[in-house]
Design a protein around this motif. Structure first.
Motif, PDB file in Angstrom:
ATOM      1  N   UNK A  68      33.751  39.037  41.466  1.00 33.92           N
ATOM      2  CA  UNK A  68      34.881  39.295  40.577  1.00 33.92           C
ATOM      3  C   UNK A  68      35.706  38.035  40.449  1.00 33.92           C
ATOM      4  N   UNK A  69      35.839  37.529  39.208  1.00 29.51           N
ATOM      5  CA  UNK A  69      36.622  36.310  38.953  1.00 29.51           C
ATOM      6  C   UNK A  69      37.910  36.767  38.275  1.00 29.51           C
ATOM      7  N   UNK A  70      38.979  36.833  39.066  1.00 31.53           N
ATOM      8  CA  UNK A  70      40.186  37.534  38.653  1.00 31.53           C
ATOM      9  C   UNK A  70      41.377  36.590  38.499  1.00 31.53           C
ATOM     10  N   UNK A  71      42.340  37.081  37.747  1.00 25.64           N
ATOM     11  CA  UNK A  71      43.573  36.332  37.569  1.00 25.64           C
ATOM     12  C   UNK A  71      44.345  36.896  36.393  1.00 25.64           C
ATOM     13  N   UNK A  72      45.653  36.635  36.323  1.00 23.19           N
ATOM     14  CA  UNK A  72      46.443  37.116  35.183  1.00 23.19           C
ATOM     15  C   UNK A  72      46.036  36.408  33.894  1.00 23.19           C
ATOM     16  N   UNK A  73      46.492  36.929  32.762  1.00 23.06           N
ATOM     17  CA  UNK A  73      46.220  36.271  31.489  1.00 23.06           C
ATOM     18  C   UNK A  73      46.757  34.843  31.517  1.00 23.06           C
ATOM     19  N   UNK A  74      45.941  33.900  31.033  1.00 24.55           N
ATOM     20  CA  UNK A  74      46.365  32.500  31.014  1.00 24.55           C
ATOM     21  C   UNK A  74      46.121  31.767  32.321  1.00 24.55           C
ATOM     22  N   UNK A  75      45.430  32.412  33.276  1.00 22.86           N
ATOM     23  CA  UNK A  75      45.213  31.783  34.589  1.00 22.86           C
ATOM     24  C   UNK A  75      44.156  30.694  34.556  1.00 22.86           C
ATOM     25  N   UNK A  90      25.945  38.128  39.006  1.00 26.18           N
ATOM     26  CA  UNK A  90      26.879  38.638  38.001  1.00 26.18           C
ATOM     27  C   UNK A  90      28.265  38.065  38.269  1.00 26.18           C
ATOM     28  N   UNK A  91      28.841  37.442  37.230  1.00 29.02           N
ATOM     29  CA  UNK A  91      30.224  36.961  37.288  1.00 29.02           C
ATOM     30  C   UNK A  91      31.047  37.884  36.398  1.00 29.02           C
ATOM     31  N   UNK A  92      31.994  38.585  37.006  1.00 32.93           N
ATOM     32  CA  UNK A  92      32.749  39.626  36.308  1.00 32.93           C
ATOM     33  C   UNK A  92      34.217  39.249  36.222  1.00 32.93           C
ATOM     34  N   UNK A  93      34.747  39.186  34.993  1.00 35.36           N
ATOM     35  CA  UNK A  93      36.195  39.050  34.820  1.00 35.36           C
ATOM     36  C   UNK A  93      36.720  40.394  34.339  1.00 35.36           C
ATOM     37  N   UNK A  94      37.764  40.891  34.966  1.00 32.07           N
ATOM     38  CA  UNK A  94      38.282  42.203  34.614  1.00 32.07           C
ATOM     39  C   UNK A  94      39.710  42.358  35.112  1.00 32.07           C
ATOM     40  N   UNK A  95      40.448  43.251  34.445  1.00 29.63           N
ATOM     41  CA  UNK A  95      41.751  43.678  34.951  1.00 29.63           C
ATOM     42  C   UNK A  95      41.672  45.096  35.513  1.00 29.63           C
ATOM     43  N   UNK A 109      40.704  47.366  38.298  1.00 30.46           N
ATOM     44  CA  UNK A 109      40.373  47.278  39.717  1.00 30.46           C
ATOM     45  C   UNK A 109      39.300  48.283  40.116  1.00 30.46           C
ATOM     46  N   UNK A 110      39.067  49.297  39.284  1.00 25.16           N
ATOM     47  CA  UNK A 110      37.943  50.195  39.525  1.00 25.16           C
ATOM     48  C   UNK A 110      36.622  49.456  39.429  1.00 25.16           C
ATOM     49  N   UNK A 111      36.521  48.517  38.472  1.00 28.47           N
ATOM     50  CA  UNK A 111      35.322  47.678  38.355  1.00 28.47           C
ATOM     51  C   UNK A 111      35.123  46.855  39.622  1.00 28.47           C
ATOM     52  N   UNK A 112      36.213  46.295  40.103  1.00 33.20           N
ATOM     53  CA  UNK A 112      36.149  45.425  41.286  1.00 33.20           C
ATOM     54  C   UNK A 112      35.696  46.214  42.504  1.00 33.20           C
ATOM     55  N   UNK A 113      36.315  47.372  42.736  1.00 26.36           N
ATOM     56  CA  UNK A 113      35.969  48.190  43.902  1.00 26.36           C
ATOM     57  C   UNK A 113      34.529  48.693  43.831  1.00 26.36           C
ATOM     58  N   UNK A 114      34.071  49.034  42.614  1.00 27.51           N
ATOM     59  CA  UNK A 114      32.739  49.619  42.457  1.00 27.51           C
ATOM     60  C   UNK A 114      31.629  48.578  42.531  1.00 27.51           C
ATOM     61  N   UNK A 115      31.915  47.327  42.126  1.00 20.66           N
ATOM     62  CA  UNK A 115      30.842  46.363  41.912  1.00 20.66           C
ATOM     63  C   UNK A 115      30.869  45.120  42.800  1.00 20.66           C
ATOM     64  N   UNK A 146      31.170  42.366  45.667  1.00 25.71           N
ATOM     65  CA  UNK A 146      31.149  42.112  47.104  1.00 25.71           C
ATOM     66  C   UNK A 146      32.182  41.036  47.469  1.00 25.71           C
ATOM     67  N   UNK A 147      32.509  40.225  46.507  1.00 20.14           N
ATOM     68  CA  UNK A 147      33.370  39.057  46.741  1.00 20.14           C
ATOM     69  C   UNK A 147      34.299  38.883  45.547  1.00 20.14           C
ATOM     70  N   UNK A 148      35.508  38.448  45.801  1.00 22.36           N
ATOM     71  CA  UNK A 148      36.407  38.158  44.688  1.00 22.36           C
ATOM     72  C   UNK A 148      36.991  36.752  44.820  1.00 22.36           C
ATOM     73  N   UNK A 149      37.138  36.130  43.673  1.00 30.08           N
ATOM     74  CA  UNK A 149      37.788  34.827  43.553  1.00 30.08           C
ATOM     75  C   UNK A 149      38.986  35.033  42.634  1.00 30.08           C
ATOM     76  N   UNK A 150      40.149  34.605  43.082  1.00 25.55           N
ATOM     77  CA  UNK A 150      41.367  34.793  42.286  1.00 25.55           C
ATOM     78  C   UNK A 150      41.951  33.429  41.951  1.00 25.55           C
TER      79      UNK A 150
END
Length: 315
Positions: A58-65, A214-219, A221-227, A229-233
């Motif tokens: 999961x490649x996460x961050x707020x809009x504009x990050x 798989x590199x997943x960007x999402x807001x 958190x259900x996607x993150x919890x379900x899929x 193994x690792x998150x990068x913020x």
């Protein structure tokens, strides 16, 4: 001992853009046409990361990050200002065609399917474009049928599909040529609970069957919890967290979410740090102003944990 394989390697990657300092009004707009008054904006700031083959990250961050900018560099659309990126051992922006052969991409609502054609015809066109052998193509269709029962969609034109069906079809199209890496941008946005679950099961199943990274960007958190193994913020272009979810929740293990149903104002949700505050004392304080009718205490959600990271409590 065999050397560990990485699908993606980024080393001290930075991306800067030159942005015009705009002026207000009509005169300002005319002045901007001839202006050389620019500022440098650093969208991605010194990011280093290694992603193993077969990981779901999961490649996460707020809009504009800086998430989209990073993904565009990984896919070869943008060239980094400095640093090095290797995707499947290749430099993406130098070998765009070769890179495209080994990746799949689903970005927002931009479909790669032919709008007026039945889904099966889009698949056949993609088969020819990627030169997928007949045996591999048929194997993928059989796998799709086992995972999500695609038969009802195959002869339906894309324009007649619901948003969820189009998203599902786009993900199937991205995996069709069995790429080593698939980039998914907000794959479940705007979908109902049932379709979200179906798409998550599909992604997980394809990852397990094909060892696809798989590199997943999402807001969501259900996607993150379900899929994942690792998150990068990342935030403001800088990486602020890189670890697995279990570590993240362990770090915030003292946090709980307290739900109180108050007599006059309904349910209230409170994030409690039990290392600093006693839950019963909070309940007692609320009791002073109005009766507490019901209580629920839950472990902190991934969403709340990530909010705390944005606020500066980095593991």
């Amino acid at each position: 001992m065999s050397e560990e394989k990485f699908a993606i390697e980024m080393s001290a990657v930075t991306k800067e853009f030159k942005v015009l300092n705009r002026h207000e009004g009509l005169k300002g707009s005319i002045r901007d046409l001839f202006s050389r008054d620019y500022k440098i904006v650093r969208a991605v700031d010194d990011i280093s990361i290694k992603i193993k083959s077969g990981e779901i990250v999961g490649y996460l961050g707020p809009n504009g990050a800086g998430k989209s900018t990073t993904i565009k560099m990984m896919t070869g659309v943008l060239e980094p200002s400095s640093g090095e990126i290797l995707v499947n051992g290749n430099t993406p922006y130098k070998n765009r065609v070769k890179n495209a052969e080994n990746i799949g991409v689903v970005f927002g609502q931009r479909s790669q399917l032919w709008w007026s054609l039945p889904l099966i015809e889009s698949f056949k066109l993609l088969k020819d474009i990627y030169m997928i052998p007949d045996a591999d193509y048929n194997q993928m269709l059989e796998l799709y049928q086992n995972l999500v029962d695609i038969e009802p969609l195959l002869h339906k034109s894309v324009r007649q599909m619901s948003l969820g069906q189009r998203t599902l079809s786009d993900i199937l199209a991205a995996f069709l040529h069995n790429p080593k890496i698939v980039f998914l941008d907000e794959p479940t946005i705007g979908l109902d609970v049932s379709m979200k679950a179906k798409i998550r099961n599909l992604i997980k199943g394809l990852n397990q069957e094909k060892n696809t990274t798989v590199i997943l960007t999402t807001h969501d958190m259900g996607d993150v919890d379900a899929l994942c193994q690792r998150i990068v913020i990342i935030d403001h272009g800088k990486m602020i967290y890189d670890n697995d979810i279990a570590h993240l929740k362990q770090y915030f293990g003292s946090y709980r979410t307290l739900h109180l149903r108050l007599a006059n104002s309904g349910w209230k949700e409170i994030l409690v740090d039990e290392s600093k505050t006693n839950v019963m004392s909070i309940i007692s304080e609320y009791q002073k102003s109005e009766p507490v009718k019901d209580i629920k205490l839950e472990d902190v959600s991934t969403e709340e944990v990530i909010k705390k990271i944005y606020e500066g409590a980095v593991a």
